[in-house]
Scaffold this active site. Structure first.
Site, PDB file in Angstrom:
ATOM      1  N   LYS A  17      41.316  36.886  49.059  1.00  0.00           N
ATOM      2  CA  LYS A  17      40.298  37.185  48.262  1.00  0.00           C
ATOM      3  C   LYS A  17      38.733  37.049  48.757  1.00  0.00           C
ATOM      4  O   LYS A  17      38.711  36.530  49.791  1.00  0.00           O
ATOM      5  CB  LYS A  17      40.354  35.931  46.938  1.00  0.00           C
ATOM      6  CG  LYS A  17      41.692  36.256  46.257  1.00  0.00           C
ATOM      7  CD  LYS A  17      41.807  35.250  45.042  1.00  0.00           C
ATOM      8  CE  LYS A  17      43.206  35.527  44.182  1.00  0.00           C
ATOM      9  NZ  LYS A  17      43.103  34.522  42.957  1.00  0.00           N
TER      10      LYS A  17
ATOM     11  N   TYR B 109      44.472  42.865  36.954  1.00  0.00           N
ATOM     12  CA  TYR B 109      44.541  41.540  36.539  1.00  0.00           C
ATOM     13  C   TYR B 109      44.739  41.792  34.722  1.00  0.00           C
ATOM     14  O   TYR B 109      44.487  40.969  33.932  1.00  0.00           O
ATOM     15  CB  TYR B 109      43.547  40.759  36.441  1.00  0.00           C
ATOM     16  CG  TYR B 109      43.530  40.007  37.954  1.00  0.00           C
ATOM     17  CD1 TYR B 109      44.598  39.039  38.157  1.00  0.00           C
ATOM     18  CD2 TYR B 109      42.489  40.086  38.628  1.00  0.00           C
ATOM     19  CE1 TYR B 109      44.683  38.391  39.422  1.00  0.00           C
ATOM     20  CE2 TYR B 109      42.686  39.209  40.235  1.00  0.00           C
ATOM     21  CZ  TYR B 109      43.709  38.525  40.361  1.00  0.00           C
ATOM     22  OH  TYR B 109      44.008  37.729  41.620  1.00  0.00           O
TER      23      TYR B 109
ATOM     24  N   ASN C 198      40.213  30.770  44.596  1.00  0.00           N
ATOM     25  CA  ASN C 198      41.301  29.926  45.432  1.00  0.00           C
ATOM     26  C   ASN C 198      41.843  30.792  46.515  1.00  0.00           C
ATOM     27  O   ASN C 198      43.390  30.736  46.762  1.00  0.00           O
ATOM     28  CB  ASN C 198      42.398  29.566  44.263  1.00  0.00           C
ATOM     29  CG  ASN C 198      42.936  30.880  43.675  1.00  0.00           C
ATOM     30  OD1 ASN C 198      42.450  31.968  43.822  1.00  0.00           O
ATOM     31  ND2 ASN C 198      43.739  30.758  42.758  1.00  0.00           N
TER      32      ASN C 198
ATOM     33  N   HIS D  39      45.585  35.641  46.563  1.00  0.00           N
ATOM     34  CA  HIS D  39      46.622  36.084  45.511  1.00  0.00           C
ATOM     35  C   HIS D  39      48.057  36.199  45.998  1.00  0.00           C
ATOM     36  O   HIS D  39      48.426  36.465  47.219  1.00  0.00           O
ATOM     37  CB  HIS D  39      46.260  37.336  44.877  1.00  0.00           C
ATOM     38  CG  HIS D  39      47.356  38.125  43.926  1.00  0.00           C
ATOM     39  ND1 HIS D  39      47.194  37.682  42.739  1.00  0.00           N
ATOM     40  CD2 HIS D  39      48.392  38.881  44.326  1.00  0.00           C
ATOM     41  CE1 HIS D  39      48.225  38.274  41.944  1.00  0.00           C
ATOM     42  NE2 HIS D  39      48.889  39.177  43.010  1.00  0.00           N
TER      43      HIS D  39
ATOM     44  N   GLU E  10      52.160  45.767  41.781  1.00  0.00           N
ATOM     45  CA  GLU E  10      50.668  45.393  42.556  1.00  0.00           C
ATOM     46  C   GLU E  10      50.601  46.288  43.952  1.00  0.00           C
ATOM     47  O   GLU E  10      49.737  46.349  44.490  1.00  0.00           O
ATOM     48  CB  GLU E  10      50.984  43.968  42.701  1.00  0.00           C
ATOM     49  CG  GLU E  10      50.667  43.090  41.549  1.00  0.00           C
ATOM     50  CD  GLU E  10      50.504  41.539  41.640  1.00  0.00           C
ATOM     51  OE1 GLU E  10      50.658  40.868  40.406  1.00  0.00           O
ATOM     52  OE2 GLU E  10      50.844  40.969  42.804  1.00  0.00           O
TER      53      GLU E  10
END
Ligand code: IDP
Ligand code: MG
Length: 143
Positions: A10, A50, A113, A116, A127
């Protein structure tokens, strides 16, 4: 039997220079890289990726975060890929992530975080298709 999963390094982790360390952890855990790119998500691409979280209170912040800089989606292959990769990255909230996991090492908080990971084989397929064309995946490469 080999399965696939989608990882994303990310924007926060890319920006802080953790890319190499995270990819090394992925490879050392036995995953093969099937496709990888660096890309800066548009708002509509992040919203589409998302979409499952559209009703969640953190949705807008999540889209802002995921469009804040370049990220690195990676299609991975390994036996039991979805579960094994989620074990490698640890819990969504780094405070709850096991020692030595990617999120324990590199995440800031439950939102920022670092990585993914897909949550099912079915979502992994969708995805991966979000980021990679058939041409990019139809190969025998296995880095
Ligand atoms: P996952 O990435 O571990 O599968 P999800 O529940 O699918 O976790 O959430 C997607 C992403 O949304 C998380 O990785 C994180 O960046 C963000 N997120 C999840 N829960 C929260 C929250 O409670 N507050 C802020 N951001 C969150
Ligand atoms: Mg998820």
């Amino acid at each position: 039997m080999s399965n696939k999963t989608l990882a994303i390094i990310k924007p926060d982790a890319v920006q802080k220079g953790y890319t190499g360390k995270i990819i090394a952890m992925i490879i050392n855990a036995g995953f093969k890289i099937k496709a990888m790119k660096m890309t800066h998500l548009t708002k509509s691409s992040a919203e589409g990726f998302y979409a499952i979280h559209r009703e969640r209170p953190f949705f807008n912040d999540l889209v802002t975060y995921m469009t804040s800089g370049p990220c690195i989606p990676i299609a991975l292959e390994r036996e039991n890929a979805v579960e094994e990769y989620r074990k490698l990255i640890g819990a969504t909230d780094p405070k709850k992530a096991a020692e030595g996991t990617v999120r324990k090492l590199f995440a800031v908080d439950i939102q920022l975080n670092a990585v993914h990971g897909s949550d099912s084989d079915e979502n992994a397929e969708k995805e991966i298709a979000h980021f990679f064309s058939k041409d990019e995946l139809l190969n025998n490469y296995s880095a």
